[in-house]
Write an enzyme that holds these catalytic residues in place. Structure first.
Site, PDB file in Angstrom:
ATOM      1  N   CYS A 161       0.906  -1.219  -0.110  1.00 28.52           N
ATOM      2  CA  CYS A 161      -0.095  -0.050  -0.052  1.00 28.52           C
ATOM      3  C   CYS A 161       1.002   1.405  -0.011  1.00 28.52           C
ATOM      4  O   CYS A 161       1.800   1.493   0.723  1.00 28.52           O
ATOM      5  CB  CYS A 161      -1.073   0.114   1.182  1.00 28.52           C
ATOM      6  N   CYS A 216      -0.006   5.138   6.633  1.00 23.32           N
ATOM      7  CA  CYS A 216      -0.595   4.938   8.080  1.00 23.32           C
ATOM      8  C   CYS A 216       0.426   4.497   9.010  1.00 23.32           C
ATOM      9  O   CYS A 216       1.091   3.416   8.925  1.00 23.32           O
ATOM     10  CB  CYS A 216      -1.693   4.043   7.771  1.00 23.32           C
ATOM     11  N   CYS A 238      -0.028   0.704  10.506  1.00 18.59           N
ATOM     12  CA  CYS A 238      -0.094  -0.473   9.464  1.00 18.59           C
ATOM     13  C   CYS A 238       1.077  -0.958   8.591  1.00 18.59           C
ATOM     14  O   CYS A 238       1.872  -0.627   8.169  1.00 18.59           O
ATOM     15  CB  CYS A 238      -0.812   0.112   8.364  1.00 18.59           C
ATOM     16  N   CYS A 244     -16.000  -9.671   5.360  1.00 18.74           N
ATOM     17  CA  CYS A 244     -15.352  -8.476   5.091  1.00 18.74           C
ATOM     18  C   CYS A 244     -14.215  -8.834   4.327  1.00 18.74           C
ATOM     19  O   CYS A 244     -13.373  -9.585   4.704  1.00 18.74           O
ATOM     20  CB  CYS A 244     -15.218  -7.416   6.274  1.00 18.74           C
ATOM     21  N   CYS A 286     -19.207  -7.088   3.346  1.00 19.04           N
ATOM     22  CA  CYS A 286     -18.495  -5.848   3.583  1.00 19.04           C
ATOM     23  C   CYS A 286     -17.150  -5.697   2.899  1.00 19.04           C
ATOM     24  O   CYS A 286     -16.652  -6.779   2.779  1.00 19.04           O
ATOM     25  CB  CYS A 286     -18.365  -5.658   5.055  1.00 19.04           C
ATOM     26  N   CYS A 316     -19.798   1.528   7.973  1.00 23.16           N
ATOM     27  CA  CYS A 316     -19.013   0.923   9.064  1.00 23.16           C
ATOM     28  C   CYS A 316     -17.587   1.684   9.447  1.00 23.16           C
ATOM     29  O   CYS A 316     -16.942   1.848   8.322  1.00 23.16           O
ATOM     30  CB  CYS A 316     -18.623  -0.387   8.618  1.00 23.16           C
ATOM     31  N   ARG A 334     -18.516  -2.905  17.407  1.00 23.13           N
ATOM     32  CA  ARG A 334     -17.525  -4.153  17.090  1.00 23.13           C
ATOM     33  C   ARG A 334     -16.095  -3.953  18.065  1.00 23.13           C
ATOM     34  O   ARG A 334     -15.461  -3.407  17.689  1.00 23.13           O
ATOM     35  CB  ARG A 334     -17.131  -4.285  15.686  1.00 23.13           C
TER      36      ARG A 334
END
Length: 333
Positions: free
Chosen positions: A55, A59, A62, A99, A131, A191, A263
């Protein structure tokens, strides 16, 4: 304690809730929870990384960011048969929500997105809530996902708007909100939540919770994660938060957003069974099942089954159900 559906909570009102003695806060959250949900039913969800690593985002939490040296290797998009096999396995293990996450900055039209559309159709045909979390999304892409049967789109705001720039520099807080607007306009359930324990303050928690509860209608799904520090990321040396702080955030979220599914997400492997029980008492009514959340370790099915049995909790057996039509088309975000 007010528990009506309200999207204009002030920071002072939220602070009054958040700063209560923890036992009192959990009690009040449990009252609200029981008024709106079955306290002994918890939804099991499964999260699968369909495209791992590489990616371009930065972040700080991550391990899938290409710029960090972590143990996560970049992989191609999983083939359809593999994804469907995982979805069927998840359903057999009691998950009613599946998901699929791709380590993309944003969705790009083309063969890979076409493949994801087919995956959405396939999982939807299994009778599961499907999702996706694929990064930033344009309106027409959200429409395609909706037409394919997408039930929910995950796009976390992560933290407060003020602290956001300390965690992510490759896109703005506003970019997050724009994608959520596109999701809502397409009639897909929202979400969105965040991560606790990234060095933020109490004030950041209040602001984060205020922004989530300001969506009208509230997000149908609110994942609350505890940071799991990963070697090679900028937050690798961050200490794990005290689980009681996570309980406090969950309880406040439950009071602010009575009907949302809250969640209990990443960080459960580092929590005791008793700490997780407190999160359920505080209003959490969903977990992610399986031994991995994207790339982060998670308690396995047998561990969760044992915990559910000891606590007298049962997994939800049916889809949670779509929001009312007027809510689905409301775009006051």
């Amino acid at each position: 304690m007010p528990n009506e559906l309200k999207s204009d909570w002030t920071l002072d009102e939220i602070a009054e809730i958040y700063d209560q003695p923890l036992l009192e806060l959990v009690f009040r959250a449990q009252v609200v929870h029981r008024e709106n949900h079955d306290p002994l039913r918890v939804q099991k969800c499964t999260l699968l990384s369909i495209k791992t690593g590489g990616c371009p985002e930065d972040c700080s939490y991550c391990p899938q960011a290409a710029r960090y040296q972590t143990s996560v290797e970049s992989e191609k998009l999983l083939p359809m048969p593999t994804v469907m096999a995982k979805a069927r396995e998840a359903k057999a293990n009691g998950s009613t929500r599946f998901c699929m996450g791709a380590a993309w900055r944003n969705v790009k039209d083309g063969p890979q997105f076409d493949q994801v559309i087919e995956m959405v159709k396939g999982v939807n045909e299994l009778g599961m809530e499907v999702c996706c979390t694929l990064g930033m999304l344009k309106p027409e892409q959200a429409e395609r996902l909706k037409e394919a049967g997408l039930y929910a789109y995950n796009h976390n705001i992560d933290t407060s708007e003020d602290y956001y720039g300390e965690i992510i520099g490759t896109r703005t807080f506003g970019d997050r909100i724009d994608t959520l607007k596109n999701v809502r306009k397409a009639g897909i359930t929202m979400c969105t939540g965040g991560i606790i324990g990234m060095g933020e303050t109490r004030e950041d928690h209040l602001s984060f919770l205020q922004r989530l509860s300001s969506f009208n209608p509230h997000p149908e799904s609110v994942p609350i994660n505890a940071l799991v520090p990963v070697e090679g990321t900028p937050l690798e040396n961050q200490e794990m938060i005290d689980p009681l702080l996570l309980v406090r955030v969950i309880a406040t979220a439950r009071i602010l957003m009575p009907k949302s599914v809250v969640r209990l997400s990443a960080g459960r492997l580092q929590m005791s069974r008793e700490a997780q029980m407190l999160c359920f008492l505080a209003g959490a009514n969903s977990i992610f099942a399986g031994d991995k959340l994207l790339t982060t370790a998670n308690p396995g099915e047998s561990s969760d089954d044992t915990m559910f049995r000891l606590l007298g909790i049962q997994a939800m057996e049916n889809r949670a159900g779509a929001p009312a039509e007027e809510d689905a088309i409301s775009v006051n975000v």
